[in-house]
Motif scaffolding. Structure first.
Motif, PDB file in Angstrom:
ATOM      1  N   PRO A 136       0.906  -1.089  -0.022  1.00  0.00           N
ATOM      2  CA  PRO A 136      -0.067  -0.036   0.151  1.00  0.00           C
ATOM      3  C   PRO A 136       0.853   1.215  -0.252  1.00  0.00           C
ATOM      4  N   LYS A 137       0.320   2.221  -0.562  1.00  0.00           N
ATOM      5  CA  LYS A 137       0.902   3.530  -0.198  1.00  0.00           C
ATOM      6  C   LYS A 137       0.895   4.311   0.807  1.00  0.00           C
ATOM      7  N   ALA A 140      -0.638   6.813   1.769  1.00  0.00           N
ATOM      8  CA  ALA A 140      -2.030   7.293   1.884  1.00  0.00           C
ATOM      9  C   ALA A 140      -3.048   6.231   2.575  1.00  0.00           C
ATOM     10  N   GLY A 141      -2.762   5.143   2.226  1.00  0.00           N
ATOM     11  CA  GLY A 141      -3.650   3.697   2.199  1.00  0.00           C
ATOM     12  C   GLY A 141      -3.573   3.588   3.848  1.00  0.00           C
ATOM     13  N   ILE A 142      -2.299   3.809   4.541  1.00  0.00           N
ATOM     14  CA  ILE A 142      -2.135   3.237   5.888  1.00  0.00           C
ATOM     15  C   ILE A 142      -2.066   4.588   6.832  1.00  0.00           C
ATOM     16  N   GLU A 190      -4.912   4.331   9.750  1.00  0.00           N
ATOM     17  CA  GLU A 190      -4.682   3.251  10.710  1.00  0.00           C
ATOM     18  C   GLU A 190      -3.433   3.839  11.626  1.00  0.00           C
TER      19      GLU A 190
END
Length: 238
Positions: free
Chosen positions: A68-69, A71-73, A76
């Motif tokens: 994932p990039k 931005a995707g984590i 979280e």
């Protein structure tokens, strides 16, 4: 107290020149105990790692291509560290990269999501001035095995740093990992009840020990030119 030990791996040394985070590892400590509630993620940096950095972490562009990039984590990660004291070795380095990633997403700086930052490199320099204070050097100093650390890895380094931090702050050289649900602590009455008074063993001083004690009191009387407080007779029992 909730503490998060954090480490990152990056494509290079300078976020201002476009280097990115490729791995984040976090270890949770609550009341000086590892909880097992760790956070670990590889990240696609959308660029190649510099040769020197690749030699350190070994994470190739091919390996990271399907990860994932940032931005995707990001959400979280923010939820995981929110309100905690975050412990980092050489904190300015990791914070600069985290801030750069958050800025790309229009998010507040990393410190605004947490309670505080503790830099173990600063602590180590205060405790061991003039000595090497890298993570490897501190592991050697505190007897923490890092023999399995061939390449740098964010989660492995965070785990080692957690042990180093506890060793530096309380002389504890190992951690107890408690993944089970804590049982309710016994109250004071229950604890006292487990040690009946009649089972207690009282050893009285013999004549030689009493004579030695009296000689010591005589010496103290002479030094203070009076009677020391241990000469006072105990109050009679009711």
């Amino acid at each position: 107290m909730r503490q998060i030990v954090l480490d990152t791996e990056t494509t290079g040394l300078n976020p201002r020149s476009g280097d990115r985070i490729i791995e984040i590892g976090c270890v949770e400590i609550v009341n000086r105990r590892l909880t097992g509630n760790n956070f670990h993620v590889y990240i696609n940096p959308e660029r190649d790692s510099e040769e020197g950095a690749l030699a350190v972490h070994g994470l190739t562009t091919e390996f990271l291509s399907d990860k994932p990039k940032f931005a995707g984590i990001a959400d979280e990660l923010r939820d995981y560290v929110r309100g905690a004291e975050v412990i980092i070795h050489n904190a300015p380095f990791d914070l600069a990269f985290l801030d750069a990633e958050f800025e790309r997403l229009g998010l507040p700086r990393f410190k605004e999501h947490i309670e505080s930052v503790t830099d173990t490199l600063v602590q180590a320099k205060e405790l061991h001035p003039g000595k090497r204070n890298s993570l490897d050097a501190l592991c050697d100093r505190y007897g923490i095995s890092n023999a399995h650390r061939v390449l740098h890895g964010a989660l492995l380094d965070a785990e080692l740093l957690a042990e180093v931090y506890l060793a530096m702050t309380r002389g504890q050289n190992s951690l107890t990992i408690d993944l089970a649900v804590d049982q309710p602590a016994a109250d004071a009455e229950q604890i006292v009840a487990t040690a009946p008074v009649e089972e207690m063993i009282v050893l009285a001083a013999d004549e030689a020990e009493l004579a030695e004690h009296a000689a010591l009191l005589d010496k103290l009387d002479k030094e203070v030119k009076g009677a020391c407080i241990w000469r006072a007779e105990p109050a009679p029992a009711n």
